[in-house]
Write an enzyme that holds these catalytic residues in place. Structure first.
Site, PDB file in Angstrom:
ATOM      1  N   ARG A   9       5.669  40.068   1.503  1.00  0.00           N
ATOM      2  CA  ARG A   9       6.738  40.126   0.479  1.00  0.00           C
ATOM      3  C   ARG A   9       7.630  41.363   0.638  1.00  0.00           C
ATOM      4  NH1 ARG A   9       5.192  36.156   0.973  1.00  0.00           N
ATOM      5  NH2 ARG A   9       3.883  34.852  -0.329  1.00  0.00           N
ATOM      6  N   SER A  69       6.087  36.197 -10.614  1.00  0.00           N
ATOM      7  CA  SER A  69       4.948  37.116 -10.798  1.00  0.00           C
ATOM      8  C   SER A  69       5.434  38.514 -11.148  1.00  0.00           C
ATOM      9  CB  SER A  69       4.125  37.197  -9.512  1.00  0.00           C
ATOM     10  OG  SER A  69       3.613  35.924  -9.226  1.00  0.00           O
ATOM     11  N   GLU A 102       5.740  43.833  -9.408  1.00  0.00           N
ATOM     12  CA  GLU A 102       6.211  43.054  -8.252  1.00  0.00           C
ATOM     13  C   GLU A 102       7.741  42.890  -8.375  1.00  0.00           C
ATOM     14  OE1 GLU A 102       4.376  40.688  -5.796  1.00  0.00           O
ATOM     15  OE2 GLU A 102       6.435  40.774  -5.065  1.00  0.00           O
TER      16      GLU A 102
HETATM   17  C1  LIG Z   1       9.558  30.715 -11.432  1.00  0.00           C
HETATM   18  C2  LIG Z   1       9.556  31.632 -10.231  1.00  0.00           C
HETATM   19  C3  LIG Z   1       8.734  31.356  -9.173  1.00  0.00           C
HETATM   20  C4  LIG Z   1       8.743  32.207  -8.034  1.00  0.00           C
HETATM   21  N1  LIG Z   1       7.908  31.888  -7.001  1.00  0.00           N
HETATM   22  C5  LIG Z   1       7.927  32.670  -5.892  1.00  0.00           C
HETATM   23  C6  LIG Z   1       7.095  32.353  -4.765  1.00  0.00           C
HETATM   24  O1  LIG Z   1       6.341  31.379  -4.768  1.00  0.00           O
HETATM   25  N2  LIG Z   1       7.158  33.174  -3.688  1.00  0.00           N
HETATM   26  C7  LIG Z   1       7.990  34.249  -3.630  1.00  0.00           C
HETATM   27  O2  LIG Z   1       8.028  34.938  -2.603  1.00  0.00           O
HETATM   28  N3  LIG Z   1       8.773  34.577  -4.684  1.00  0.00           N
HETATM   29  C8  LIG Z   1       8.771  33.817  -5.802  1.00  0.00           C
HETATM   30  N4  LIG Z   1       9.564  34.143  -6.873  1.00  0.00           N
HETATM   31  C9  LIG Z   1      10.378  35.371  -6.832  1.00  0.00           C
HETATM   32  C10 LIG Z   1      11.798  35.182  -6.262  1.00  0.00           C
HETATM   33  O3  LIG Z   1      12.251  33.844  -6.390  1.00  0.00           O
HETATM   34  C11 LIG Z   1      11.864  35.606  -4.799  1.00  0.00           C
HETATM   35  O4  LIG Z   1      11.521  36.963  -4.686  1.00  0.00           O
HETATM   36  C12 LIG Z   1      13.254  35.381  -4.205  1.00  0.00           C
HETATM   37  O5  LIG Z   1      13.206  35.554  -2.802  1.00  0.00           O
HETATM   38  C13 LIG Z   1      14.320  36.328  -4.783  1.00  0.00           C
HETATM   39  O6  LIG Z   1      15.592  35.857  -4.359  1.00  0.00           O
HETATM   40  P1  LIG Z   1      16.888  36.070  -5.257  1.00  0.00           P
HETATM   41  O7  LIG Z   1      18.032  35.497  -4.533  1.00  0.00           O
HETATM   42  O8  LIG Z   1      16.676  35.546  -6.642  1.00  0.00           O
HETATM   43  O9  LIG Z   1      16.958  37.651  -5.270  1.00  0.00           O
HETATM   44  P2  LIG Z   1      17.447  38.584  -6.451  1.00  0.00           P
HETATM   45  O10 LIG Z   1      16.421  38.577  -7.540  1.00  0.00           O
HETATM   46  O11 LIG Z   1      18.831  38.243  -6.826  1.00  0.00           O
HETATM   47  O12 LIG Z   1      17.427  39.992  -5.711  1.00  0.00           O
HETATM   48  C14 LIG Z   1      16.209  40.544  -5.262  1.00  0.00           C
HETATM   49  C15 LIG Z   1      16.513  41.782  -4.403  1.00  0.00           C
HETATM   50  O13 LIG Z   1      17.148  41.373  -3.204  1.00  0.00           O
HETATM   51  C16 LIG Z   1      18.426  41.997  -3.088  1.00  0.00           C
HETATM   52  N5  LIG Z   1      19.320  40.992  -2.492  1.00  0.00           N
HETATM   53  C17 LIG Z   1      19.546  39.717  -2.895  1.00  0.00           C
HETATM   54  N6  LIG Z   1      20.403  39.108  -2.063  1.00  0.00           N
HETATM   55  C18 LIG Z   1      20.747  40.016  -1.120  1.00  0.00           C
HETATM   56  C19 LIG Z   1      21.596  39.989   0.031  1.00  0.00           C
HETATM   57  N7  LIG Z   1      22.302  38.905   0.373  1.00  0.00           N
HETATM   58  N8  LIG Z   1      21.698  41.112   0.782  1.00  0.00           N
HETATM   59  C20 LIG Z   1      21.011  42.232   0.449  1.00  0.00           C
HETATM   60  N9  LIG Z   1      20.199  42.322  -0.623  1.00  0.00           N
HETATM   61  C21 LIG Z   1      20.055  41.218  -1.384  1.00  0.00           C
HETATM   62  C22 LIG Z   1      18.832  42.372  -4.493  1.00  0.00           C
HETATM   63  O14 LIG Z   1      19.756  43.452  -4.497  1.00  0.00           O
HETATM   64  C23 LIG Z   1      17.488  42.754  -5.086  1.00  0.00           C
HETATM   65  O15 LIG Z   1      17.143  44.061  -4.683  1.00  0.00           O
HETATM   66  C24 LIG Z   1       9.579  33.316  -8.006  1.00  0.00           C
HETATM   67  C25 LIG Z   1      10.431  33.589  -9.088  1.00  0.00           C
HETATM   68  C26 LIG Z   1      10.429  32.759 -10.185  1.00  0.00           C
HETATM   69  C27 LIG Z   1      11.360  33.037 -11.334  1.00  0.00           C
END
Ligand SMILES: Cc1cc2nc3c(=O)[nH]c(=O)nc-3n(C[C@H](O)[C@H](O)[C@H](O)COP(=O)(O)OP(=O)(O)OC[C@H]3O[C@@H](n4cnc5c(N)ncnc54)[C@H](O)[C@@H]3O)c2cc1C
Length: 317
Positions: free
Chosen positions: A189, A240, A310
């Site tokens: 992660r 999480s 996390e």
């Molecule tokens: C219901 C639920 C279930 C989930 N299940 C999982 C799972 O099974 N496995 C898992 O790994 N995660 C899970 N997650 C967590 C989350 O979905 C992941 O961590 C996901 O990869 C985050 O992506 P995001 O686009 O929403 O990032 P954001 O939350 O928008 O950003 C996260 C970080 O990444 C940075 N970021 C985002 N996009 C970019 C970019 N293009 N360039 C540079 N930096 C960037 C942001 O600045 C921030 O620091 C879950 C979340 C929820 C709500």
């Protein structure tokens, strides 16, 4: 807690951004609608990028003006402060997806190119429709490709690093460059960009998949979706909350203390999964922080284990 930014938007900066990005920029706009949990105060500057080129332009403009700059994908791994975000917050809606030739095996269309704002689950669906397997793990993860690259998202035994071929990444003062797996320092992660303060924006990424029987892919996707439905609440959440301590599960520890259903304000420890906290109404970031602190204290007192968040705490605390 992150350091608050001492930031004051200058009228000239406001004018320059308005002239350059028109209706794609707004000032003092709430970030809550751009997060899965529906929490977050206003960003001084909120920009919405519609494609990878626009994302690059926006980030470069903000960096050139020395604005504190944050990229949000689907906001599914962040808790944004009630006070909001000082400086610029760029919402990434660049979501083009193409099935392309494998650079290592020309003629074979087994790779997927995706702009970084594409939802991971959409990539999984496109893969399925082209009979490409090994991306089924992404079914139901509510993040974008960019967020998933930064955090090496994964589930059900698969992770982004397993499919990763390359990413086009922009850094301040440089041209976009293609990054290869060995440079990304993927770990559980995490990646180089999550574990350091290096400024970078993922513009797009390419993944390698494998031809597979449609039934096989479909079966795995349905199975993964079912597992999620059983384990995860459907309510608004950030996934999480705490990292799993070594050889332990944060959810198991919280559950053993009978904390499921505990509520502070409108933040609640889910009845379905003790490591997922949900917004049952108008929860604030403060409600979430207090509930996290309560669970953390209880686990520390009873088990002597220090839980680490996390999720990422973002904005002006
Ligand atoms: C219901 C639920 C279930 C989930 N299940 C999982 C799972 O099974 N496995 C898992 O790994 N995660 C899970 N997650 C967590 C989350 O979905 C992941 O961590 C996901 O990869 C985050 O992506 P995001 O686009 O929403 O990032 P954001 O939350 O928008 O950003 C996260 C970080 O990444 C940075 N970021 C985002 N996009 C970019 C970019 N293009 N360039 C540079 N930096 C960037 C942001 O600045 C921030 O620091 C879950 C979340 C929820 C709500």
């Amino acid at each position: 807690m992150p350091e608050p930014h001492a930031f004051q938007l200058q009228p000239a900066q406001r004018q320059a951004l308005t002239e350059r990005f028109g209706t794609q920029v707004c000032f003092h706009c709430p970030v809550a609608p751009y997060t899965t949990v529906g929490i977050g105060g206003p960003a001084d500057i909120l920009l919405v990028a519609r494609d990878a080129a626009e994302l690059g332009d926006m980030v470069s403009a903000c960096w050139q003006m020395s604005l504190p700059t944050l990229i949000l994908g689907n906001g599914s791994n962040v808790l944004v402060s009630d006070k909001g975000i000082r400086g610029a917050c760029i919402i990434n809606h660049a979501n083009r997806i193409d099935v392309i030739e494998d650079p290592a095996q020309p003629g074979l269309h087994t790779c997927i190119y995706a702009e970084s704002g594409a939802l991971l689950a959409r990539v999984a669906r496109v893969a399925e429709s082209h009979q490409l397997g090994t991306f089924e793990w992404a079914e139901g993860i509510p993040g974008t490709v960019g967020g998933a690259v930064i955090g090496n998202a994964g589930a059900f035994g698969g992770e982004l690093a397993g499919n990763f071929v390359s990413a086009t990444i922009l850094q301040p003062g440089e041209e976009p460059r293609v990054w290869l797996p060995e440079e990304m320092q993927f770990s559980y992660r995490s990646s180089l960009f999550k574990s350091s303060d290096i400024k970078a924006v993922v513009l797009s990424a390419t993944f390698r998949l494998k031809k597979a029987a449609p039934d096989e892919i479909h079966h795995k996707m349905v199975e993964n979706a079912d597992k999620r439905r059983m384990k995860q609440p459907a309510a608004r959440s950030i996934g999480s909350i705490f990292k799993n301590p070594e050889n332990e599960y944060a959810g198991r520890l919280i559950n053993q203390l009978n904390l499921k259903g505990t509520r502070i304000g409108d933040a609640e420890i889910s009845q379905q999964h003790a490591n997922i906290f949900i917004n049952v109404g108008q929860a604030t970031a403060e409600d979430f922080i207090r509930l996290m602190e309560f669970a953390r204290q209880q686990v520390l007192e009873h088990y002597g284990i220090q839980l680490e968040p996390e999720i990422l705490l973002i904005g002006d605390w």
